[in-house]
Structures are given as structure tokens and as C-alpha cells.
Write a protein that holds these residues in place. Structure first.
Motif, PDB file in Angstrom:
ATOM      1  N   LEU A 128     -12.250   7.285   1.115  1.00  0.00           N
ATOM      2  CA  LEU A 128     -11.968   6.180   2.018  1.00  0.00           C
ATOM      3  C   LEU A 128     -12.781   4.972   1.581  1.00  0.00           C
ATOM      4  CD1 LEU A 128     -12.334   8.045   5.437  1.00  0.00           C
ATOM      5  CD2 LEU A 128     -10.188   7.518   4.263  1.00  0.00           C
ATOM      6  N   CYS A 129     -12.348   3.780   1.986  1.00  0.00           N
ATOM      7  CA  CYS A 129     -13.165   2.609   1.681  1.00  0.00           C
ATOM      8  C   CYS A 129     -14.421   2.617   2.552  1.00  0.00           C
ATOM      9  CB  CYS A 129     -12.372   1.315   1.818  1.00  0.00           C
ATOM     10  SG  CYS A 129     -11.790   0.977   3.457  1.00  0.00           S
ATOM     11  N   SER A 130     -15.404   1.841   2.170  1.00  0.00           N
ATOM     12  CA  SER A 130     -16.726   1.871   2.790  1.00  0.00           C
ATOM     13  C   SER A 130     -16.681   1.641   4.300  1.00  0.00           C
ATOM     14  CB  SER A 130     -17.626   0.817   2.145  1.00  0.00           C
ATOM     15  OG  SER A 130     -17.745   1.031   0.752  1.00  0.00           O
ATOM     16  N   ARG A 131     -17.654   2.218   4.971  1.00  0.00           N
ATOM     17  CA  ARG A 131     -17.815   2.060   6.410  1.00  0.00           C
ATOM     18  C   ARG A 131     -19.203   1.477   6.700  1.00  0.00           C
ATOM     19  NH1 ARG A 131     -12.944   3.071   5.891  1.00  0.00           N
ATOM     20  NH2 ARG A 131     -11.783   4.581   7.167  1.00  0.00           N
ATOM     21  N   ARG A 132     -19.367   0.950   7.918  1.00  0.00           N
ATOM     22  CA  ARG A 132     -20.687   0.460   8.318  1.00  0.00           C
ATOM     23  C   ARG A 132     -21.354   1.508   9.198  1.00  0.00           C
ATOM     24  NH1 ARG A 132     -20.885  -5.467  10.310  1.00  0.00           N
ATOM     25  NH2 ARG A 132     -19.587  -4.667  12.016  1.00  0.00           N
ATOM     26  N   THR A 133     -22.474   2.019   8.718  1.00  0.00           N
ATOM     27  CA  THR A 133     -23.228   3.043   9.446  1.00  0.00           C
ATOM     28  C   THR A 133     -24.656   2.560   9.644  1.00  0.00           C
ATOM     29  OG1 THR A 133     -21.870   4.767   8.397  1.00  0.00           O
ATOM     30  CG2 THR A 133     -23.909   5.467   9.472  1.00  0.00           C
TER      31      THR A 133
END
Length: 275
Positions: free
Chosen positions: A164-169
Motif C-alpha cells: 500500500l502507499c505510505s500512511r501517517r502513523t
């Protein structure tokens, strides 16, 4: 010339079968706007029969995207007859895929293949460069075979191992943990791994939506529907591709598990950009 334009109704029929008739028309109309069907078809119609690397390059021109390449000297020689696995972080879900296809496809005379979501096979210009993968549909039985044949073929492989494309964590925008497939298959087919970092990010709206879906436990990747919208938002920008030194496949020995080696390469990718 054939009709290569994208028709959402046709894609829904292919994916949902008879259930597609029950999808409300207002929802279909809204989805067409979100995926920019008219704009995408405008590009397709202007680019005609073109396919492969040329099509990708012209799509980047249409989006007015500039790609700056750093570390090009690390790219393996195109004439030595060996094939590599190029792995990158996946911050955007649109321009990053196009850019790597353009840079590497031009370098290696079009002998590149992506492992991608099978939905992208609906793009006539991109399809020749794709190995479609779908772990959840009727194609799931063929997934191991298609990956195996892709790595065994005479093409360089381009992968985004996060899936998946990047996520904000916790306020940080990065890929999710990388999957180990590129490690195990690169060992099996004796392909060196070339780490690549791609700059850029999507909108705050995208990350908020992705996190909401995660909290709700939704199995369907709703955020994916907005990736084309994000691609158009990222038009008229400059992105940097940073290429690292190839990692010999023999590096991935028994001292770590394939999953640990995947995490190791991920760390290298995020260390590549110049501070």
C-alpha cells in the motif's frame, strides 16, 4: 484505433459481477469524479496507441511532473545481462510508480515489469509493463505462480514491498512494514536488490481517511479510491528519486529471516535522501 478508455461501469461489472447492478447510480457518478474518469480518458485519447515506457513518459508530461534523479551511477550496467529487483517506498500511489517506470524503463530499454494491483490492467498504455496481482479475488490461486514467473522472466522487477502507499502513523508519514516476497524471490532467482527512495507525500485528507478506515476495521481499502485524485493534486511538482547501491542477493543469508531482511532494506531506503 481501439477504445482504450476507462469505463467505471465495466470495471464494476468485472469486479462485482451481477451485484454491480445494485450499486446506486449517484454513487457511480461520484466515483467517476473521484477517479477523474474524464481527465484520465482525455490523456488516453491524446496518447492513442502508445504503450509502455513512452506512454508513461508522456503521462508525466501531461501531469507536468519533473523527476530529479540522484545516485544514477549506482544503477547496474544495462549490458551485463543480469536482472535486478528494484524496491522503493511508496509515498504517492501514482507519480512514484510512473516515475520509476520512466527512469528504469528508459535505462533498460523497456525491459521492466511492475508487480501491481490488477485494476491497473485497465490502463492500455501501462498494461504491457504489468504483472497483475490480486490476492483476494478469483485470481488469488494464480498469485504465487504469477509472481514466480515474473521473477523468472527476462525483465527487471519494480516493486513497492509495502503493498500500500505510505500512511501517517504517530505523525510520521512512512510505508507500512515491507513484505518479504522481494527477498525470497530475489534469492531464488539470484537478483541483486537495488534500493530506491522517492520523495513526496499525499494530502492530509488522504491520511485522515486511511486512518479512519483502519480504526473502523474496514477490509476494503477505501483510501485507494482517492489515489487518482491525489495524483492530480500532485501535478506540476518536482520529485526526487534517490538510487542506492545494489545489495548482492548473497547478502540475504540465514543470519536473519526474510522478513527481517525486508525490514533491513526498508531502513536503507529511508536513509538514502541527503539530509
Amino acid at each position: 484505433m481501439g477504445d482504450y478508455t476507462v469505463h467505471l461501469e465495466r470495471v464494476l461489472r468485472e469486479k462485482a459481477g451481477k451485484k454491480a447492478r445494485y450499486i446506486p447510480r449517484p454513487l457511480v457518478s461520484w466515483l467517476k469524479k473521484i477517479i477523474h474518469q474524464d481527465e484520465i480518458n482525455g490523456i488516453i485519447e491524446r496518447r492513442g496507441e502508445k504503450q509502455g515506457v513512452v506512454w508513461i513518459e508522456e503521462c508525466l508530461q501531461e501531469l507536468d511532473v519533473t523527476i530529479r534523479v540522484e545516485g544514477a551511477e549506482h544503477l547496474p550496467d544495462a549490458s551485463d545481462g543480469r536482472f535486478c529487483t528494484f524496491v522503493s517506498n511508496h509515498p504517492l500511489g501514482g507519480q512514484d510508480g510512473l516515475a520509476l517506470g520512466a527512469v528504469l524503463g528508459r535505462r533498460y530499454d523497456g525491459k521492466v515489469k511492475y508487480l501491481v494491483n490488477d485494476l491497473l490492467m485497465n490502463l492500455h498504455g501501462l498494461a504491457p509493463l504489468c504483472i497483475p496481482i490480486n490476492k483476494t479475488g478469483k485470481q488469488s490461486r494464480d498469485f504465487p505462480r504469477m509472481v514466480r514467473e515474473g521473477f523468472a522472466g527476462d525483465n527487471h522487477i519494480i516493486m513497492f514491498p509495502a503493498g500500500l502507499c505510505s500512511r501517517r502513523t504517530n505523525g510520521v508519514i512512512q510505508d507500512l512494514p515491507w513484505q518479504k516476497t522481494f527477498i525470497t524471490k530475489s534469492i531464488e532467482t539470484k537478483r541483486d536488490v537495488v534500493p530506491i527512495h522517492f520523495s513526496g507525500r499525499n494530502s492530509d485528507r488522504f491520511y485522515r481517511l486511511a486512518n479512519i478506515c483502519k480504526r473502523l476495521g474496514l477490509k476494503f481499502n477505501v483510501a485507494m479510491l482517492f489515489l487518482v485524485d491525489e495524483m492530480f493534486k500532485n501535478a506540476h511538482k518536482t520529485f526526487t528519486v534517490t538510487i542506492g547501491e545494489p545489495i548482492p542477493w548473497q547478502t540475504f543469508d540465514k543470519s536473519r529471516t526474510p522478513q527481517e531482511w525486508a525490514a533491513y532494506v526498508r531502513e536503507i531506503v529511508y536513509s538514502l535522501p541527503k539530509k
